[in-house]
Design a protein around this motif. Structure first.
Motif, short mmCIF file in Angstrom:
data_model
loop_
_atom_site.label_atom_id
_atom_site.label_comp_id
_atom_site.label_asym_id
_atom_site.label_seq_id
_atom_site.Cartn_x
_atom_site.Cartn_y
_atom_site.Cartn_z
N ASP A 68 -26.45 51.27 29.48
CA ASP A 68 -25.95 52.43 30.22
C ASP A 68 -26.57 53.72 29.69
OD1 ASP A 68 -24.35 50.79 31.74
OD2 ASP A 68 -22.53 51.17 30.57
N VAL A 69 -26.59 53.84 28.36
CA VAL A 69 -27.15 55.05 27.74
C VAL A 69 -28.65 55.11 27.96
CG1 VAL A 69 -27.61 56.14 25.51
CG2 VAL A 69 -25.32 55.29 26.03
N TYR A 70 -29.33 53.98 27.82
CA TYR A 70 -30.78 53.96 28.01
C TYR A 70 -31.15 54.39 29.43
CZ TYR A 70 -35.64 52.56 27.75
OH TYR A 70 -37.01 52.59 27.77
N GLN A 71 -30.35 53.93 30.38
CA GLN A 71 -30.60 54.32 31.78
C GLN A 71 -30.50 55.84 31.94
OE1 GLN A 71 -28.02 52.41 34.65
NE2 GLN A 71 -28.29 54.07 36.13
N GLN A 72 -29.52 56.45 31.30
CA GLN A 72 -29.36 57.90 31.39
C GLN A 72 -30.55 58.63 30.76
OE1 GLN A 72 -25.40 59.03 29.91
NE2 GLN A 72 -24.69 57.01 30.53
N ILE A 73 -31.11 58.06 29.69
CA ILE A 73 -32.23 58.70 29.00
C ILE A 73 -33.48 58.68 29.87
CG2 ILE A 73 -33.80 58.53 27.02
CD1 ILE A 73 -31.38 57.49 25.39
N ILE A 74 -33.85 57.49 30.37
CA ILE A 74 -35.11 57.41 31.12
C ILE A 74 -34.98 57.99 32.53
CG2 ILE A 74 -35.96 55.45 29.80
CD1 ILE A 74 -35.27 53.65 32.17
N SER A 75 -33.74 58.19 32.99
CA SER A 75 -33.55 58.82 34.31
C SER A 75 -33.74 60.34 34.22
CB SER A 75 -32.15 58.52 34.85
OG SER A 75 -31.99 57.13 35.06
N ASP A 76 -33.68 60.87 33.02
CA ASP A 76 -33.84 62.30 32.81
C ASP A 76 -35.32 62.66 32.94
OD1 ASP A 76 -34.03 64.90 31.87
OD2 ASP A 76 -32.63 64.59 30.21
N LYS A 77 -35.68 63.44 33.95
CA LYS A 77 -37.08 63.78 34.20
C LYS A 77 -37.71 64.54 33.02
CE LYS A 77 -37.23 62.21 38.47
NZ LYS A 77 -38.10 61.05 38.85
N LYS A 78 -36.87 65.20 32.23
CA LYS A 78 -37.40 65.95 31.09
C LYS A 78 -37.91 65.04 29.98
CE LYS A 78 -33.71 68.56 30.65
NZ LYS A 78 -32.79 69.60 30.11
N THR A 79 -37.63 63.72 30.09
CA THR A 79 -38.15 62.77 29.10
C THR A 79 -39.47 62.16 29.56
OG1 THR A 79 -37.01 60.83 30.02
CG2 THR A 79 -35.79 62.17 28.42
N HIS A 80 -39.94 62.54 30.73
CA HIS A 80 -41.19 61.99 31.26
C HIS A 80 -42.38 62.77 30.70
CE1 HIS A 80 -39.06 60.12 35.02
NE2 HIS A 80 -38.51 59.77 33.86
N GLY A 81 -43.56 62.17 30.79
CA GLY A 81 -44.77 62.81 30.29
C GLY A 81 -45.02 62.58 28.82
N ILE A 82 -44.25 61.71 28.21
CA ILE A 82 -44.41 61.37 26.80
C ILE A 82 -43.99 59.91 26.60
CG2 ILE A 82 -42.09 62.25 26.29
CD1 ILE A 82 -43.06 62.97 23.48
N ILE A 83 -44.74 59.17 25.79
CA ILE A 83 -44.34 57.80 25.47
C ILE A 83 -43.14 57.87 24.53
CG2 ILE A 83 -45.04 55.62 24.39
CD1 ILE A 83 -47.94 56.36 25.03
N ILE A 84 -42.06 57.21 24.89
CA ILE A 84 -40.87 57.23 24.04
C ILE A 84 -40.55 55.82 23.57
CG2 ILE A 84 -39.85 59.39 24.81
CD1 ILE A 84 -38.15 57.90 26.78
N ASP A 85 -40.35 55.71 22.26
CA ASP A 85 -40.06 54.44 21.59
C ASP A 85 -38.64 54.53 21.06
OD1 ASP A 85 -39.79 52.39 19.76
OD2 ASP A 85 -41.79 52.60 18.91
N ILE A 86 -37.73 53.78 21.66
CA ILE A 86 -36.31 53.89 21.37
C ILE A 86 -35.78 52.55 20.85
CG2 ILE A 86 -34.02 54.18 22.43
CD1 ILE A 86 -35.24 56.27 24.26
N GLY A 87 -34.89 52.62 19.84
CA GLY A 87 -34.33 51.41 19.24
C GLY A 87 -32.97 51.06 19.81
N MET A 88 -32.79 49.79 20.20
CA MET A 88 -31.50 49.33 20.70
C MET A 88 -31.42 47.81 20.62
SD MET A 88 -32.09 49.84 24.82
CE MET A 88 -30.74 48.79 25.38
N PRO A 89 -30.21 47.25 20.55
CA PRO A 89 -30.06 45.79 20.56
C PRO A 89 -30.11 45.26 21.99
CG PRO A 89 -27.92 46.82 20.32
CD PRO A 89 -28.92 47.93 20.38
N ILE A 90 -30.71 44.08 22.17
CA ILE A 90 -30.90 43.51 23.52
C ILE A 90 -30.61 42.01 23.47
CG2 ILE A 90 -32.68 42.91 25.24
CD1 ILE A 90 -33.89 45.64 24.82
#
Length: 716
Positions: A68-90
């Motif tokens: 749920d949180v990850y979806q909110q992060i990548i849906s934010d257009k201000k996070t685009h234009g940069i490669i983001i490496d995020i840690g989470m359990p899957i």
């Protein structure tokens, strides 16, 4: 020609299960990285959930909330234009993994699971996760429906892969993998990876930062490349303080380093590097030969992208500057003690939302050190407020319930948040009482000076009425049993009073809320069991429970000058004493005499027992070779007696560790039974077989010494 690229890494003060707070800190770090021109941002291990969730990682809904949180992060257009490496359990194929999720412009490029899990000391990762044991292997991962709707993807690569941009290749390793003999960065370097990322959840231990930084610098010194290290920083709800120190290393040289200790929740560092420097550095025939002779099945799967992280105009941009090489920054152990536990206390206080701390201030070195650590916390908070740190200012106003409060000194903060009390009896000296009062005045705590003799007498009278017998101290002719019982009465009543005062002292000042009770038993006394079970060492948290007496003395000496507290010299000069027995003209209770060993000896015993994993016999052999030499010059029999005495008292007091106050972990030989040192608490304290083996060796050594002496005399 040169290929310039700006990269970002960060320290984040994440909190276990604080999903929304963690999300906001992640977003802030991404925004800041972008504002500095970075094209790649990495964050700490398991940053969405918080690293220290422990058995909450066994709960399936934790994984849903992470998505749920990850979806909110990548849906934010201000996070685009940069490669983001995020840690989470899957969860993949019903198996739980500790992962890195790498994305760009709202699309997931790769999910990289952790290959080697931390599973000793303070870590139990294999209790929750399964390692991805298949190096250079990948599968297809089906994204949750909610994520697929956002990204427009159904499946993404899941496994040990590397990411390829238009200019370079990027590979990830996670925390523990750096510490393994065959670290992934070695094989990645031989397959052409130029940028390595390491997302970590590494905790603070005294004198240990150099181990981590040496491994990071050596990784790129040997293989060449750019190494981005990110770490959590702060207390995420348990005994550990994660000590940040995010850094960027190029070819063995550090070009950016974040702080190890601070109150900042988000700390982003960037560096602009030239990828050509990596290629020039790698122009070694031996390295090239190893690379081309790798078996074909040792190649990684490349996740190909059309991402450009080094725009050609960068080299023509007059504002782009390559980052310079820096000296690695280290703190002295005294500074580590001043800063680490202080930051840990601040996180614990602001997140528990209590009204402050309460400390029984005895006038001895341990409670003094605890009080000075709180003073150090107040200094850090005051400094952060002066610098305009909005989060710290908001927290201090919330804790004091005063929206107008802006501190004018560390002492003003202490007066609002720190309560101390000298709980004296007829066995207390005027000197300790005065020292406690003077220290409280210097650091600004709200101090209460009281006598509790009537309370002690009342408890003894209850026993006398019930049994018809009244116990007497040893100095007045009583037995050892009576003497110990009378000491324990005082110690345990102080614990009861501590919690009473912690609940009611704010109320007496018309303030709301209760106080967190601080313990002040050091690591050596815990190891030896030189404390009363459920005495005033029983508290809510203990900032010095993982620190040795020797280090605490060095810290107090440091603080006397650096914190301008000359009163601390009086604590250093005083004989350590519990003051639980009557003082007479020819007797003053001494801690080291009571214990039958010095604090320096206890530290040595502790390190051999825990770090070197020695039992009684192995410990004796090591110490005989060490202590039979100058300056100790002990006989084999004397060493044997000391070793046996230590193991006896360690064993009979081991049960106390099951109830110890949660303490800041700072020392490798901590006896914390609840997390770090899992051993039984009922064992034979005589260790009969080991003792027999020691006696045989002692007898053999003494026989050899007698024969050598006789031979020497006969020659003379």
């Amino acid at each position: 020609m040169g290929q310039y690229v700006t990269l970002a890494t960060c320290n984040l003060n994440q909190w276990a299960l604080d999903f929304e707070g963690n999300r906001d800190r992640i977003l802030k770090s991404i925004y800041e990285a972008k504002s500095k021109g970075a094209k790649l941002r990495i964050g700490p291990e398991l940053e969405i959930s918080g690293y220290g969730c422990l058995d909450h990682f066994l709960e399936n809904d934790l994984y849903e909330q992470c998505w749920d949180v990850y979806q909110q992060i990548i849906s934010d257009k201000k996070t685009h234009g940069i490669i983001i490496d995020i840690g989470m359990p899957i969860i993949h194929k019903s198996i739980k993994y500790n992962c890195r999720v790498i994305s760009y412009d709202g699309k997931i490029l790769l999910i990289r699971p952790k290959l080697y899990l931390a599973n000793d000391g303070n870590y139990r990762e294999m209790r929750y996760f399964t390692p991805w044991t298949r190096a250079r292997y990948h599968e297809s991962f089906q994204l949750p429906k909610s994520i697929a709707q956002v990204t427009g993807q159904m499946r993404v690569p899941f496994g040990d892969c590397i990411l390829e941009t238009l200019e370079t290749t990027i590979g990830a390793e996670t925390c523990e993998e750096l510490f393994t003999p065959q670290s992934p960065h070695i094989s990645m370097a031989l397959d052409g990876v130029e940028i390595y990322t390491n997302s970590s959840g590494s905790h603070h231990e005294l004198r240990k930062l150099d181990v981590r930084l040496n491994l990071i610098t050596e990784a790129t010194k040997k293989c060449g490349g750019v190494y981005l290290y990110s770490n959590q920083k702060g207390c995420d709800g348990d005994r550990l303080y994660y000590d940040g120190c995010a850094c960027i290393i190029v070819n063995g040289n550090i070009v950016a380093q974040a702080s190890q200790f601070s109150l900042k929740e988000v700390e982003v560092i960037t560096a602009t590097i030239d990828l050509d420097d990596v290629r020039s550095y790698r122009n070694q025939k031996s390295a090239q030969l190893q690379a081309v002779t790798q078996p074909h099945n040792y190649s990684y799967h490349h996740v190909e992208t059309d991402i450009e992280i080094s725009p050609s105009q960068n080299i023509l941009n007059s504002f782009v500057r390559l980052s310079n090489v820096k000296e690695i920054s280290y703190h002295r152990p005294e500074e580590e003690i001043a800063l680490g536990p202080a930051c840990w206390l601040w996180d614990y206080l602001r997140r528990s939302k209590c009204a402050g701390f309460f400390l029984p201030l005895s006038g001895g070195i341990d409670s003094c050190a605890t009080a000075v650590i709180v003073h150090s916390m107040c200094r850090l908070v005051y400094s952060a407020c002066e610098q305009g740190d909005e989060q710290v200012i908001s927290d201090i106003k919330a804790l004091t319930h005063d929206d107008t409060f802006l501190p004018k000194s560390p002492q003003e903060i202490a007066n609002r948040l720190f309560y101390t009390s000298f709980m004296g009896t007829e066995n207390s000296s005027k000197e300790t009482r005065q020292r406690a009062k003077d220290l409280a005045n210097e650091i600004g705590s709200y101090h209460v000076d009281l006598n509790m003799d009537k309370l002690v007498s009342a408890v003894v009278s209850v026993f006398e009425i019930a049994t018809g017998k009244r116990p007497t101290f040893k100095v007045f002719g009583g037995s050892q049993t009576e003497n110990l019982a009378l000491q324990n009465i005082q110690a345990r009543l102080r614990m009861v009073l501590s919690y009473l005062f912690a609940q009611l002292l704010p109320w007496t000042r018309s303030k709301s809320g209760g106080l967190l009770v601080l313990g002040s038993a050091n690591v050596d006394e815990c190891l030896r069991g030189y404390l009363t079970k459920y005495d005033c060492s029983s508290a809510d948290i203990n900032p010095i429970g993982g620190i040795s007496k020797t280090d605490l003395k060095k810290f107090i000496k440091y603080a006397s000058t650096d914190f301008n507290l000359p009163i601390l010299n009086e604590f250093l000069e005083a004989t350590p004493t519990a003051e639980l027995e009557p003082i007479t003209h020819n007797y003053v209770q001494s801690d080291e005499v009571d214990m039958g060993m010095t604090y320096d000896e206890l530290s040595r015993f502790g390190k051999l027992r825990k770090v070197d994993k020695c039992g009684p016999y192995a410990m004796f052999i090591k110490l005989y070779h060490e202590w039979s030499q100058s300056p100790y010059n002990l006989s084999a029999k004397q060493v044997a007696e000391k070793v046996k005495k230590f193991w006896f008292f360690y064993a009979i007091n081991r049960h106390k560790m099951t109830t110890m106050t949660p303490a800041y972990h700072a020392e490798q030989y901590s006896p914390d039974d609840n997390r770090f040192d899992l051993r039984p608490f009922l064992i034979n304290p005589r260790f009969p077989l080991a003792s027999k083996k020691i006696d045989i060796v002692v007898e053999s050594i003494e026989k050899n010494e007698r024969e050598l002496k006789q031979l020497t005399l006969s020659v003379d």
